[in-house]
Design an enzyme around this catalytic site. Structure first.
Site, PDB file in Angstrom:
ATOM      1  N   LYS A 192       0.867  -1.185   0.000  1.00  0.00           N
ATOM      2  CA  LYS A 192       0.000   0.000   0.000  1.00  0.00           C
ATOM      3  C   LYS A 192       0.898   1.227   0.000  1.00  0.00           C
ATOM      4  CE  LYS A 192      -1.636   2.950   2.759  1.00  0.00           C
ATOM      5  NZ  LYS A 192      -1.778   4.172   1.893  1.00  0.00           N
ATOM      6  N   GLU A 213       9.642   1.970  10.722  1.00  0.00           N
ATOM      7  CA  GLU A 213      10.655   3.006  10.488  1.00  0.00           C
ATOM      8  C   GLU A 213       9.906   4.324  10.553  1.00  0.00           C
ATOM      9  OE1 GLU A 213      12.415   5.887   9.161  1.00  0.00           O
ATOM     10  OE2 GLU A 213      12.477   4.993   7.147  1.00  0.00           O
ATOM     11  N   VAL A 270      -7.333   0.994   3.856  1.00  0.00           N
ATOM     12  CA  VAL A 270      -6.495  -0.089   3.334  1.00  0.00           C
ATOM     13  C   VAL A 270      -5.389  -0.463   4.318  1.00  0.00           C
ATOM     14  CG1 VAL A 270      -4.898  -0.734   1.483  1.00  0.00           C
ATOM     15  CG2 VAL A 270      -7.028   0.459   0.951  1.00  0.00           C
ATOM     16  N   GLY A 271      -4.728   0.547   4.901  1.00  0.00           N
ATOM     17  CA  GLY A 271      -3.645   0.254   5.843  1.00  0.00           C
ATOM     18  C   GLY A 271      -4.125  -0.552   7.035  1.00  0.00           C
ATOM     19  N   CYS A 322      13.014  11.666   7.138  1.00  0.00           N
ATOM     20  CA  CYS A 322      12.944  11.238   8.532  1.00  0.00           C
ATOM     21  C   CYS A 322      14.305  11.313   9.208  1.00  0.00           C
ATOM     22  CB  CYS A 322      12.386   9.826   8.620  1.00  0.00           C
ATOM     23  SG  CYS A 322      13.247   8.627   7.589  1.00  0.00           S
ATOM     24  N   GLU A 352       9.370  16.739  15.284  1.00  0.00           N
ATOM     25  CA  GLU A 352       9.769  16.590  13.883  1.00  0.00           C
ATOM     26  C   GLU A 352       8.955  17.555  13.028  1.00  0.00           C
ATOM     27  OE1 GLU A 352      10.810  12.931  10.941  1.00  0.00           O
ATOM     28  OE2 GLU A 352       8.840  12.840  11.916  1.00  0.00           O
TER      29      GLU A 352
END
Length: 474
Positions: free
Chosen positions: A173, A248, A209-210, A282, A382
C-alpha cells in the site's frame, strides 16, 4: 526531461484492477493541479490481494535462492532503465527537485535492490549448526508493506526487494499522496518475471487499506514507514493477531560539531543534511549542536549556506528546494516556524512568509534558527520541512546529553577529529551516525532506536527482517 508516469490501478494476482467507486486525486504540489487519480481501495480489495499473496506463497518460498536473486537483480536493472521516467514522476507527484529526484529518488533504489541481490548471490546463511540442532531461516509469509510519500520509490524497494529475496509474498500500500511511482515499480516487477500473486499493489488510505492490512489474519508481517503517530496505530491494530511489525518512523536527528572540527565543512554538510528533499526526510539533521565559542561563526556559515538553496520550480535543474508535498504539510511547517519565533528562538534566515515570486505551489523558505534551547518545540518535534535549529553546548558531555534527550533515535552526525568523533558516535542513542560526512552505504542497516521504530532495512539486515528462525533438534 522525461514525462511522468500516470499509471494507476491496483495489481492483484497479476491482473491490473482499475477499481470501482471513489478515486483519490494526485496533486502536483508545484502547480496545485490534479495530474492523475488512483482508486480508493476497499477491504474487499485487500482481501483479494492477500488471498493472491497467500496462494502464491508456497511456490515462491520454494523457488531456489539463485532464481529469487536473479529476479531482484532484474528489478534493479529495470529501475535503472526507467530512471528518467521515475525521476520525472517523483518530481510531479511530490515536488522534489528534478536533480534530487534523478540522483537520489530514482538512483538509490537501484543500489539498494542490487545490494539485496548481492546478499543472496554471495551466499546468505540459510542454515547453520549448533550442537545437535539444525537452525533454519525461512520466509515469514505474506508481508504487508505500507510506505510513505516522502521517498515513494526508495521505501517501496527497501521493503519489497528484501521480502522477495527472503521468499515472502507482498501486498504493497503506497501513500495515496504520491502513489504513481508504485505503478512504475509494479510494471518493473512484472517485467522481471516475478510470478503473479507474489507482488500485489492496493491503493488507498491508511484508515481503510492500511488498517485492513494490519488487521488481516492472513498477513504474517507488517513493514511500515511513516510518522510515529501512524506507527503506533499500525502496532495497535496488528497486535490483535500478534503478527510481526517492523517500524521506520520519525526522527529529530542531531549533528554534533566538535570544537576540533573543520567548521566550514561541518556546517555546510550539516545544512545539506537538513535540507534535502525540502527537509522532508525522517533522518534530516534538523538539530545542529555547536560549541558556545563557535556558535556565532556557525550561524553565519549556516545562513550563507542556506542562501544557496534556491526555492522554485522543481522541474528546473537549478532548484534545490521544491514545494512541500501538500498544502497541509506547507501549513504545518509554517506553523512550526511561527512557534519557534513565539518561544524566543532567533530567526537567522528564512521565515514563515511565502518565497518571493512563487504565488502558486506549496513553498516554504529555507529557515535557520539560532539561540534554540533544548526544551523548545522546534528542538523536540519533527517538523519535516527545511528548518534548521542551531543549539549551543558547553562541553562534549552536554552535547551528547542534548543529542540523546529526544524521544527519537533514527540518525545523527558528528564532525571532529576521527578518534573523538567515533567515540561520540558510539555514545549517541540512534540507529545510524555519519562521521565527518560518511557516505550512504546500501549494505549497512538503517532503522531507529526509541520512538523512531524497530527493525532494520538494507543489505542482509533488511533481509533478516522477513525471516523466521526454526531449530530442528536431532
Amino acid at each position: 526531461m522525461a514525462a511522468p508516469s500516470t499509471s494507476t490501478g491496483h495489481v492483484i494476482g497479476g491482473e491490473h484492477v482499475e477499481g470501482a467507486g471513489e478515486r483519490i486525486d494526485v496533486v502536483n504540489p508545484a502547480t496545485e493541479q490534479v495530474i492523475a487519480s488512483v482508486p480508493a481501495g476497499t477491504p474487499a480489495d485487500v482481501d483479494a490481494a492477500v488471498a493472491a499473496a497467500r496462494a502464491a506463497f508456497d511456490g515462491w518460498a520454494a523457488t531456489p535462492t539463485g532464481e529469487r536473486a536473479a529476479a531482484v537483480r532484474r528489478i534493479s536493472e529495470g529501475l535503472a532503465a526507467r530512471r528518467d521516467e521515475i525521476a520525472a514522476t517523483v518530481t510531479a507527484e511530490m515536488g522534489s527537485p528534478i536533480s534530487f529526484s534523478t540522483h537520489v529518488h530514482a538512483s538509490v533504489p537501484v543500489a539498494t535492490s542490487a545490494g539485496i541481490a548481492e546478499v543472496l548471490e554471495t551466499g546468505f546463511p540459510w542454515t547453520e549448526e549448533s550442537g545437535n540442532s539444525l537452525i533454519v531461516r525461512e520466509p515469514i509469509g505474506v508481508v504487508a508493506a505500507i510506505t510513505p510519500w516522502n521517498y515513494p520509490l526508495h521505501q517501496i524497494v527497501a521493503k519489497v526487494a528484501a521480502a522477495l529475496a527472503a521468499g515472502c509474498t507482498i501486498v504493497l500500500k503506497p501513500s495515496e499522496v504520491a502513489p504513481l511511482t508504485a505503478g512504475i515499480f509494479a510494471e518493473v516487477v512484472a517485467e522481471a518475471g516475478v510470478p503473479a500473486g507474489v507482488f500485489n499493489l492496493v491503493h488507498g488510505t491508511g484508515p481503510v487499506v492500511g488498517e485492513a492490512l494490519a488487521a488481516h489474519p492472513d498477513v504474517d508481517m507488517v513493514s511500515f514507514t511513516g510518522s510515529t503517530r501512524a506507527g503506533r496505530r499500525v502496532s495497535e491494530v496488528a497486535s490483535a493477531t500478534v503478527k510481526r511489525v517492523a517500524l521506520e518512523l520519525g526522527g529529530k536527528s542531531a549533528n554534533i560539531v566538535l570544537d576540533d572540527a573543520d567548521l566550514t565543512k561541518a556546517v555546510k554538510l550539516g545544512v545539506a543534511g537538513c535540507f534535502p528533499n525540502g527537509g522532508q526526510s525522517c533522518n534530516a539533521l534538523s538539530r545542529m549542536l555547536v560549541p558556545e565559542s563557535l556558535c556565532d561563526e556557525a550561524v553565519s556559515l549556516a545562513v550563507a549556506a542556506a542562501a544557496k538553496y534556491t526555492v522554485g520550480d522543481p522541474t528546473d535543474e537549478s532548484t534545490r528546494i521544491g514545494p512541500m508535498v501538500s498544502d497541509v504539510q506547507r501549513d504545518r511547517v509554517v506553523e512550526y516556524i511561527g512557534k519557534g519565533v513565539e518561544e524566543g528562538a532567533t530567526l537567522a534566515a528564512g521565515g514563515p512568509e511565502r518565497p518571493e515570486g512563487l504565488d502558486t505551489g506549496y513553498y516554504v523558505r529555507p529557515t535557520v534558527f539560532s539561540g534554540v534551547k533544548p526544551e523548545m518545540t522546534i528542538a523536540r518535534e519533527e517538523i519535516f520541512g527545511p528548518v534548521l535549529s542551531i543549539l549551543s553546548y558547553s562541553d562534549e558531555d552536554e552535547a551528547v546529553r542534548i543529542a540523546n534527550d529526544s524521544e527519537y533515535g533514527l540518525a545523527g552526525a558528528v564532525f571532529g577529529s576521527e578518534e573523538r568523533a567515533l567515540a561520540v558516535a558510539r555514545r549517541m542513542r540512534t540507529g545510524q551516525v555519519a562521521v565527518n560526512g560518511g557516505a550512504f552505504n546500501p549494505q549497512a542497516p538503517f532503522g531507529g532506536y526509541k520512538q523512531s521504530g524497530n527493525g532494520r532495512e538494507f543489505g542482509k539486515f533488511g533481509l533478516e527482517e522477513f525471516l523466521e528462525i526454526k531449530s530442528i533438534q536431532r
